[in-house]
Write a protein that holds these residues in place. Structure first.
Motif, PDB file in Angstrom:
ATOM      1  N   GLU A  80       0.835  -1.193   0.000  1.00 36.76           N
ATOM      2  CA  GLU A  80       0.000   0.000   0.000  1.00 36.76           C
ATOM      3  C   GLU A  80       0.878   1.253   0.000  1.00 36.76           C
ATOM      4  O   GLU A  80       1.972   1.253   0.555  1.00 36.76           O
ATOM      5  CB  GLU A  80      -0.925  -0.016   1.223  1.00 36.76           C
ATOM      6  N   GLU A  81       0.382   2.306  -0.645  1.00 41.74           N
ATOM      7  CA  GLU A  81       1.184   3.504  -0.870  1.00 41.74           C
ATOM      8  C   GLU A  81       1.729   4.109   0.419  1.00 41.74           C
ATOM      9  O   GLU A  81       2.803   4.709   0.430  1.00 41.74           O
ATOM     10  CB  GLU A  81       0.352   4.555  -1.630  1.00 41.74           C
ATOM     11  N   LYS A  82       1.021   3.939   1.514  1.00 39.43           N
ATOM     12  CA  LYS A  82       1.493   4.467   2.797  1.00 39.43           C
ATOM     13  C   LYS A  82       2.832   3.855   3.212  1.00 39.43           C
ATOM     14  O   LYS A  82       3.552   4.424   4.033  1.00 39.43           O
ATOM     15  CB  LYS A  82       0.444   4.196   3.885  1.00 39.43           C
ATOM     16  N   GLY A  83       3.158   2.706   2.637  1.00 43.08           N
ATOM     17  CA  GLY A  83       4.406   2.036   2.996  1.00 43.08           C
ATOM     18  C   GLY A  83       5.553   2.311   2.043  1.00 43.08           C
ATOM     19  O   GLY A  83       6.593   1.647   2.126  1.00 43.08           O
ATOM     20  N   ILE A  84       5.406   3.309   1.149  1.00 44.52           N
ATOM     21  CA  ILE A  84       6.405   3.557   0.119  1.00 44.52           C
ATOM     22  C   ILE A  84       7.770   3.897   0.714  1.00 44.52           C
ATOM     23  O   ILE A  84       8.818   3.470   0.200  1.00 44.52           O
ATOM     24  CB  ILE A  84       5.944   4.678  -0.854  1.00 44.52           C
ATOM     25  N   TYR A  85       7.784   4.651   1.827  1.00 44.77           N
ATOM     26  CA  TYR A  85       9.070   5.034   2.409  1.00 44.77           C
ATOM     27  C   TYR A  85       9.790   3.830   3.020  1.00 44.77           C
ATOM     28  O   TYR A  85      11.024   3.756   3.011  1.00 44.77           O
ATOM     29  CB  TYR A  85       8.877   6.133   3.453  1.00 44.77           C
ATOM     30  N   SER A  86       9.015   2.887   3.529  1.00 38.89           N
ATOM     31  CA  SER A  86       9.620   1.659   4.059  1.00 38.89           C
ATOM     32  C   SER A  86      10.203   0.813   2.935  1.00 38.89           C
ATOM     33  O   SER A  86      11.235   0.161   3.113  1.00 38.89           O
ATOM     34  CB  SER A  86       8.571   0.846   4.836  1.00 38.89           C
ATOM     35  N   VAL A  87       9.540   0.823   1.769  1.00 41.43           N
ATOM     36  CA  VAL A  87      10.072   0.099   0.611  1.00 41.43           C
ATOM     37  C   VAL A  87      11.367   0.757   0.136  1.00 41.43           C
ATOM     38  O   VAL A  87      12.338   0.074  -0.204  1.00 41.43           O
ATOM     39  CB  VAL A  87       9.042   0.059  -0.540  1.00 41.43           C
ATOM     40  N   GLU A  88      11.375   2.100   0.113  1.00 41.15           N
ATOM     41  CA  GLU A  88      12.592   2.823  -0.275  1.00 41.15           C
ATOM     42  C   GLU A  88      13.744   2.446   0.655  1.00 41.15           C
ATOM     43  O   GLU A  88      14.860   2.167   0.205  1.00 41.15           O
ATOM     44  CB  GLU A  88      12.350   4.330  -0.218  1.00 41.15           C
ATOM     45  N   LYS A  89      13.461   2.448   1.949  1.00 41.58           N
ATOM     46  CA  LYS A  89      14.494   2.091   2.931  1.00 41.58           C
ATOM     47  C   LYS A  89      14.970   0.662   2.710  1.00 41.58           C
ATOM     48  O   LYS A  89      16.169   0.361   2.803  1.00 41.58           O
ATOM     49  CB  LYS A  89      13.937   2.257   4.344  1.00 41.58           C
ATOM     50  N   PHE A  90      14.048  -0.242   2.410  1.00 37.68           N
ATOM     51  CA  PHE A  90      14.382  -1.642   2.167  1.00 37.68           C
ATOM     52  C   PHE A  90      15.332  -1.784   0.983  1.00 37.68           C
ATOM     53  O   PHE A  90      16.359  -2.483   1.062  1.00 37.68           O
ATOM     54  CB  PHE A  90      13.092  -2.436   1.921  1.00 37.68           C
ATOM     55  N   LEU A  91      15.020  -1.115  -0.121  1.00 40.15           N
ATOM     56  CA  LEU A  91      15.856  -1.224  -1.325  1.00 40.15           C
ATOM     57  C   LEU A  91      17.238  -0.596  -1.110  1.00 40.15           C
ATOM     58  O   LEU A  91      18.252  -1.143  -1.551  1.00 40.15           O
ATOM     59  CB  LEU A  91      15.158  -0.573  -2.518  1.00 40.15           C
ATOM     60  N   MET A  92      17.271   0.530  -0.430  1.00 37.35           N
ATOM     61  CA  MET A  92      18.558   1.159  -0.168  1.00 37.35           C
ATOM     62  C   MET A  92      19.372   0.340   0.828  1.00 37.35           C
ATOM     63  O   MET A  92      20.592   0.214   0.692  1.00 37.35           O
ATOM     64  CB  MET A  92      18.361   2.583   0.359  1.00 37.35           C
ATOM     65  N   ALA A  93      18.695  -0.239   1.824  1.00 37.76           N
ATOM     66  CA  ALA A  93      19.389  -1.085   2.801  1.00 37.76           C
ATOM     67  C   ALA A  93      20.003  -2.296   2.115  1.00 37.76           C
ATOM     68  O   ALA A  93      21.135  -2.691   2.419  1.00 37.76           O
ATOM     69  CB  ALA A  93      18.416  -1.532   3.896  1.00 37.76           C
ATOM     70  N   ARG A  94      19.267  -2.867   1.186  1.00 39.77           N
ATOM     71  CA  ARG A  94      19.784  -4.031   0.452  1.00 39.77           C
ATOM     72  C   ARG A  94      21.014  -3.642  -0.359  1.00 39.77           C
ATOM     73  O   ARG A  94      22.002  -4.381  -0.412  1.00 39.77           O
ATOM     74  CB  ARG A  94      18.691  -4.601  -0.455  1.00 39.77           C
ATOM     75  N   ARG A  95      20.955  -2.473  -0.989  1.00 40.09           N
ATOM     76  CA  ARG A  95      22.101  -2.006  -1.779  1.00 40.09           C
ATOM     77  C   ARG A  95      23.325  -1.787  -0.876  1.00 40.09           C
ATOM     78  O   ARG A  95      24.439  -2.199  -1.202  1.00 40.09           O
ATOM     79  CB  ARG A  95      21.728  -0.708  -2.487  1.00 40.09           C
ATOM     80  N   PHE A  96      23.110  -1.130   0.273  1.00 41.97           N
ATOM     81  CA  PHE A  96      24.209  -0.883   1.202  1.00 41.97           C
ATOM     82  C   PHE A  96      24.805  -2.193   1.714  1.00 41.97           C
ATOM     83  O   PHE A  96      26.029  -2.337   1.820  1.00 41.97           O
ATOM     84  CB  PHE A  96      23.732  -0.042   2.393  1.00 41.97           C
ATOM     85  N   THR A 117      42.457 -12.466 -10.976  1.00 41.35           N
ATOM     86  CA  THR A 117      41.493 -11.372 -11.085  1.00 41.35           C
ATOM     87  C   THR A 117      40.076 -11.944 -11.104  1.00 41.35           C
ATOM     88  O   THR A 117      39.870 -13.140 -11.280  1.00 41.35           O
ATOM     89  CB  THR A 117      41.706 -10.548 -12.366  1.00 41.35           C
ATOM     90  N   GLY A 118      39.102 -11.065 -10.917  1.00 34.86           N
ATOM     91  CA  GLY A 118      37.706 -11.470 -10.986  1.00 34.86           C
ATOM     92  C   GLY A 118      36.821 -10.247 -11.012  1.00 34.86           C
ATOM     93  O   GLY A 118      37.304  -9.113 -11.033  1.00 34.86           O
ATOM     94  N   GLU A 119      35.530 -10.461 -11.000  1.00 38.44           N
ATOM     95  CA  GLU A 119      34.596  -9.349 -10.976  1.00 38.44           C
ATOM     96  C   GLU A 119      33.391  -9.688 -10.116  1.00 38.44           C
ATOM     97  O   GLU A 119      33.047 -10.867  -9.933  1.00 38.44           O
ATOM     98  CB  GLU A 119      34.147  -8.974 -12.389  1.00 38.44           C
ATOM     99  N   ILE A 120      32.780  -8.668  -9.550  1.00 41.36           N
ATOM    100  CA  ILE A 120      31.558  -8.829  -8.764  1.00 41.36           C
ATOM    101  C   ILE A 120      30.529  -7.840  -9.293  1.00 41.36           C
ATOM    102  O   ILE A 120      30.874  -6.811  -9.865  1.00 41.36           O
ATOM    103  CB  ILE A 120      31.812  -8.582  -7.266  1.00 41.36           C
ATOM    104  N   MET A 121      29.267  -8.170  -9.134  1.00 42.84           N
ATOM    105  CA  MET A 121      28.216  -7.283  -9.622  1.00 42.84           C
ATOM    106  C   MET A 121      26.998  -7.341  -8.728  1.00 42.84           C
ATOM    107  O   MET A 121      26.778  -8.318  -8.007  1.00 42.84           O
ATOM    108  CB  MET A 121      27.849  -7.644 -11.066  1.00 42.84           C
ATOM    109  N   ASN A 122      26.210  -6.277  -8.803  1.00 41.59           N
ATOM    110  CA  ASN A 122      24.990  -6.217  -8.003  1.00 41.59           C
ATOM    111  C   ASN A 122      23.983  -5.288  -8.660  1.00 41.59           C
ATOM    112  O   ASN A 122      24.345  -4.241  -9.203  1.00 41.59           O
ATOM    113  CB  ASN A 122      25.311  -5.714  -6.589  1.00 41.59           C
ATOM    114  N   THR A 123      22.722  -5.694  -8.634  1.00 42.49           N
ATOM    115  CA  THR A 123      21.611  -4.873  -9.109  1.00 42.49           C
ATOM    116  C   THR A 123      20.653  -4.667  -7.949  1.00 42.49           C
ATOM    117  O   THR A 123      20.164  -5.636  -7.364  1.00 42.49           O
ATOM    118  CB  THR A 123      20.866  -5.556 -10.277  1.00 42.49           C
ATOM    119  N   ALA A 124      20.409  -3.421  -7.581  1.00 43.09           N
ATOM    120  CA  ALA A 124      19.568  -3.140  -6.416  1.00 43.09           C
ATOM    121  C   ALA A 124      18.122  -3.579  -6.638  1.00 43.09           C
ATOM    122  O   ALA A 124      17.481  -4.134  -5.757  1.00 43.09           O
ATOM    123  CB  ALA A 124      19.621  -1.657  -6.074  1.00 43.09           C
ATOM    124  N   TYR A 125      17.621  -3.334  -7.854  1.00 46.19           N
ATOM    125  CA  TYR A 125      16.215  -3.658  -8.131  1.00 46.19           C
ATOM    126  C   TYR A 125      16.017  -3.858  -9.628  1.00 46.19           C
ATOM    127  O   TYR A 125      16.436  -3.018 -10.431  1.00 46.19           O
ATOM    128  CB  TYR A 125      15.307  -2.522  -7.633  1.00 46.19           C
TER     129      TYR A 125
END
Length: 408
Positions: free
Chosen positions: A202-218, A354-362
């Motif tokens: 629900e839209e009221k939870g949008i800021y919690s979703v933002e925090k979740f995605l940024m937390a995952r990236r961090f 050598t090697g490489e690592i990668m990540n996609t936040a969303y």
């Protein structure tokens, strides 16, 4: 089959008391296949970087189940139809979603059993348990395979906002002490709903979703893909690779019988008979650490040196770059170490690589996180948020690394 149901609760440092909702769940937890997860570290060798990261897959599985119970309660309160059988299927599916992990979790994936990921082995475990429990896991298996007709049930177990991710971010943040990964799982659960059979927030939870995605990236860049953790994982993989090579050449390589079986035999998914599954179910972190302690005294320079590096945390040096490592830099370090110890190119490659690592936040094109707006429209989270840029979030970030000994 276990018929006792004495243990009612676990005391978890993240959520407090976690109850066992049914006899079936109790019997699954008590099964040796599941108890093995007590001996599988959640974060591989990350404890070499974050000393507190000693938690296990067992704790994570229980935590995920606890969040699933809460999610079911929230959705039922909002008049979403979830039967008792479907609820038990959800709880069993999330409880067993990681049961196929080998020693040190992701660190050794594809090393013990080449070419087979832990999800595939988890499914083999679930099918075997389903036979043991007289078909009680049939619904759980359909949800785990994302084949259940109610799509939102599948999404609760596997999606970009599932109970697995909610627990491991909160739990790993707690045990590593990395505060940036701490999310408000309770708020996210409270905002869940179902529209047209799909899981939405629900839209009221949008800021919690933002925090979740940024937390995952961090957490990925600060913890899961920490450069020292990468070195430790690579050393562990290369140590096992060297031991396998020496064993294939007829060398005596001491290890437990179950580890020896997987080192001597190339096991594919098709080879996972009941006998092989039972052997795999006896394999855990203890087998690997026992072997490495033995291998540190082996006559082979490569095997003994790699083993000592892990045991004594005397790891390789690592340089991380945004661009591919220059061939001249690699060659310089490679030749210096080779000449110092009079090694072959093949032997030197265990220490300089050598090697490489990668990540996609969303990934907005795969299992989207959908937001239910107040006007009833359902949109992708990247279109509903003021803070999240879809191009930035969806961009796959790649980093390149060079590993080499600290001194010659």
């Amino acid at each position: 089959m276990i018929i006792s149901n004495k243990l009612k609760i676990f005391n978890d440092p993240i959520y407090g008391f976690i109850g066992i909702p049914s006899t079936l769940i109790f019997n699954i937890i008590a099964h040796p296949y599941f108890q093995r997860l007590r001996r599988i570290s959640q974060m591989g060798l990350s404890y070499l970087v974050f000393p507190g990261a000693q938690h296990t897959r067992f704790q994570h599985a229980l935590g995920s189940m606890h969040l699933m119970k809460q999610a079911v309660q929230v959705l039922r309160f909002k008049s979403v139809d979830i039967s008792k059988e479907e609820e038990e299927g959800l709880l069993c599916a999330i409880l067993l979603h990681d049961i196929g992990h080998g020693p040190f979790s992701h660190a050794m994936e594809h090393s013990i059993v080449e070419g087979v990921d832990h999800e595939a082995i988890s499914l083999v475990f679930m099918e075997e348990l389903n036979r043991n429990f007289n078909g009680s896991l049939t619904i759980a298996i359909s949800i785990f395979k994302r084949e259940h007709p109610k799509k939102f049930l599948n999404e609760l177990v596997s999606s970009q906002l599932d109970m697995d991710r909610l627990d491991y971010l909160k739990r790993d943040s707690f045990y590593t002490g990395v505060a940036e990964g701490n999310i408000n799982a309770e708020r996210l659960l409270t905002m869940l709903n179902v529209v047209d059979g799909c899981l939405v927030v629900e839209e009221k939870g949008i800021y919690s979703v933002e925090k979740f995605l940024m937390a995952r990236r961090f957490m990925y860049w600060q913890v899961y893909l920490h450069k020292t953790g990468i070195v430790a994982e690579q050393l562990l993989i290369k140590t096992l690779h060297r031991a396998k090579f020496l064993m294939s050449m007829g060398e005596l390589i001491p290890c437990s019988s179950v580890l020896g079986f997987f080192m001597k035999n190339k096991v594919s998914l098709e080879d996972f008979s009941e006998k092989v599954l039972h052997k795999f179910s006896q394999l855990d972190d203890v087998d690997i650490m026992f072997a490495i302690k033995e291998w540190q005294n082996h006559t082979d320079f490569v095997l003994s040196t790699l083993s000592k590096m892990i045991l004594n945390r005397d790891l390789l040096h690592i340089k991380m770059k945004k661009k591919p490592i220059a061939a001249t830099k690699l060659k310089k370090e490679f030749l210096a170490f080779k000449e110092k110890y009079k090694l072959t190119n093949e032997e030197t490659s265990y220490f300089v690589f050598t090697g490489e690592i990668m990540n996609t936040a969303y990934n907005q094109y795969k299992q989207q996180i959908l937001v239910l707006r107040e006007n009833g429209r359902v949109v992708d989270v990247s279109k509903s948020s003021d803070q999240l840029n879809s191009k930035t979030l969806s961009k796959t970030v790649v980093k390149y690394y060079l590993c080499y000994p600290k001194r010659y």
